[in-house]
Every structure is written in C-alpha cells, then in structure tokens.
Design a protein around this motif. Sequence first.
Motif, mmCIF file in Angstrom:
data_model
loop_
_atom_site.group_PDB
_atom_site.id
_atom_site.type_symbol
_atom_site.label_atom_id
_atom_site.label_comp_id
_atom_site.label_asym_id
_atom_site.label_seq_id
_atom_site.Cartn_x
_atom_site.Cartn_y
_atom_site.Cartn_z
ATOM 1 N N THR A 80 1.211 -1.312 -0.186
ATOM 2 C CA THR A 80 -0.185 -0.042 0.205
ATOM 3 C C THR A 80 0.792 1.522 0.139
ATOM 4 O O THR A 80 0.032 2.846 0.008
ATOM 5 N N ALA A 83 0.580 2.678 -2.998
ATOM 6 C CA ALA A 83 -0.671 2.643 -3.557
ATOM 7 C C ALA A 83 -1.573 2.968 -5.337
ATOM 8 O O ALA A 83 -1.886 2.241 -6.025
ATOM 9 N N ALA A 87 -2.861 0.277 -7.983
ATOM 10 C CA ALA A 87 -4.606 1.211 -8.420
ATOM 11 C C ALA A 87 -4.138 0.838 -9.895
ATOM 12 O O ALA A 87 -4.611 0.097 -11.263
ATOM 13 N N GLU A 116 -8.589 3.858 -4.203
ATOM 14 C CA GLU A 116 -8.159 3.271 -5.933
ATOM 15 C C GLU A 116 -7.438 2.280 -5.810
ATOM 16 O O GLU A 116 -8.743 1.267 -6.942
ATOM 17 N N LEU A 117 -6.517 1.607 -5.088
ATOM 18 C CA LEU A 117 -6.336 0.128 -5.154
ATOM 19 C C LEU A 117 -7.215 -0.474 -4.724
ATOM 20 O O LEU A 117 -7.069 -1.870 -5.827
ATOM 21 N N ASN A 119 -10.726 -1.010 -4.897
ATOM 22 C CA ASN A 119 -11.791 -0.587 -6.259
ATOM 23 C C ASN A 119 -11.692 -1.488 -7.249
ATOM 24 O O ASN A 119 -12.077 -1.995 -7.618
ATOM 25 N N THR A 121 -9.673 -4.016 -6.324
ATOM 26 C CA THR A 121 -8.980 -5.455 -5.492
ATOM 27 C C THR A 121 -10.088 -6.124 -5.501
ATOM 28 O O THR A 121 -10.687 -6.351 -5.122
#
Length: 243
Positions: A80, A83, A87, A116-117, A119, A121
């Motif tokens: 993260t 991130a 993303a 955003e990541l 979203n 995953t």
Amino acid sequence: MKGRIHSFDTFGTVDGPGIRFVLFMQGCALQCKYCHNPDSWEMNTGRQMDVEEILDEIKPYLAYYQRSGGGITVTGGEPTLQAPFLARLFAECKRRWGLHTVLDTNGFCEPSHAQELLNVTDLVLLDLKQINSAKHVALTAQPNDRIKRFAEHLSEIDKPVWIRHVLVPGWTDDYMDLIELGKFIGSLRNVSKLELLPYHRMGVYKWQQMGKVYPLEQCPTPTNQEVIRARYMIDMGILANGD
Ligand code: SF4
C-alpha cells in the motif's frame, strides 16, 4: 510512473487462490522482529519497473494463472506504500485479461490512501499481528490502531478478506490476546478465511547477510499442538463475539 520492486515469483501457490504471479514491493513502515524479508524495508532501493514491464513478465504464464483460478498478488514489503502505482497495474491486469487480484497487506494504511487500489482488488490478505497495541509496538515498532481501522474499513465496504496471524511463541500466543483477536475478527463481516501461520526461521540468513542482529534468536517454532490450541482460542473469541 514506476514502482519500486523487490522481486517477483511467477509460480506462487500460498498467497491467494490458485497459481499466482507474486510481486514483492520494496518498502515497509513496520519492523517485525520475525520479518523474513528485512531487505524489503528500505523504500528507496529495489528495481524500478513500469506497468508494461511487469505485464510483460506476467504474460508468458497467463494460462497457468487463468486455468488454476489464480491471478496476481502484490505483497512486500508493504504494497500500500505504492498504492497509486499498483492501482494502475491491477486495473490493467483486469482490463486486458480479467485477472483476479490480491492485495497482501499489513494494513498500516489510511483507507483513503488505498481506495483506488481497493476498487480494483478482489481479495485482501490482511495480517493481524498482535491485538494488544503495546505488544504490537514491541513486535513491529508501530501501534495497531491504524491497522484495526483499516480492517474495519474493509468490513464496511464488504471487501472479501482472509486474515493471517503469525503464531510466535512468547510474542503472539498469549491465550487472552488470542481470544481478543478472535473477538475482533468476529466483529468483521467480510472475513472468509483465517490462516494461522506458525512462526518459522527461514529468513534468519537475510538478517545475517545484512549484518543485522536477529531479534528472535532464542525463539522456538511452535509445535503442532500449540498451533491447534491457538486456533481453538481464536475460534472461541470469534464465537464469543457472536453471542
Ligand atoms: S509487515 Fe511484513 S515486510 Fe513489513 S516488517 Fe512486517 S513482516 Fe516484514
């Protein structure tokens, strides 16, 4: 945009379902005493790669990932911390190949930074290292309140999660802590699996290679019986939370 990469494994089988491309990211804000990748802590080293270069590494093995129900996992270090880059990578893996995406994280991350990541995953593997905050600081050099907030956020947005807990004799195996950990896990509504991982010493050589003193030199690996008992305590906590 480039990411800082520690290494990658094209045939991972333990970090999520199926066969997976596992990308180890450089950088971590924690300093776990049992870390088996201390060479991933430093943020400003590693190989710099862009999204296309990583996709080129994935492509030759795509059939294995797709036919096995696998995909891509990012781990670390702590993914993260990068991130925005991840993303983009996940979005591209999905757009081109519909690949299943897994984020393996220590959770030491503000939810807004990872939105955003998240979203893009499909599954989060979340390490809960120690439920007692003071003991968490002793074990990892950081408190656990941000990690618990991140876990609660994942529950609020209904993101599928597997919880991982490393059983370290003398550090994370106190029965009351395990019951409290179970209660916390039981309060989350999105956990589909709990993995209790016995502490191992496979990364000790890296500490030695780096000239660092390994802090758990005297720590034994847990017996099967201890792992079974610990699992029982966590399950008791999960059930108690459901009462
Ligand atoms: S979170 Fe993972 S990479 Fe970071 S110090 Fe802990 S075990 Fe090592």
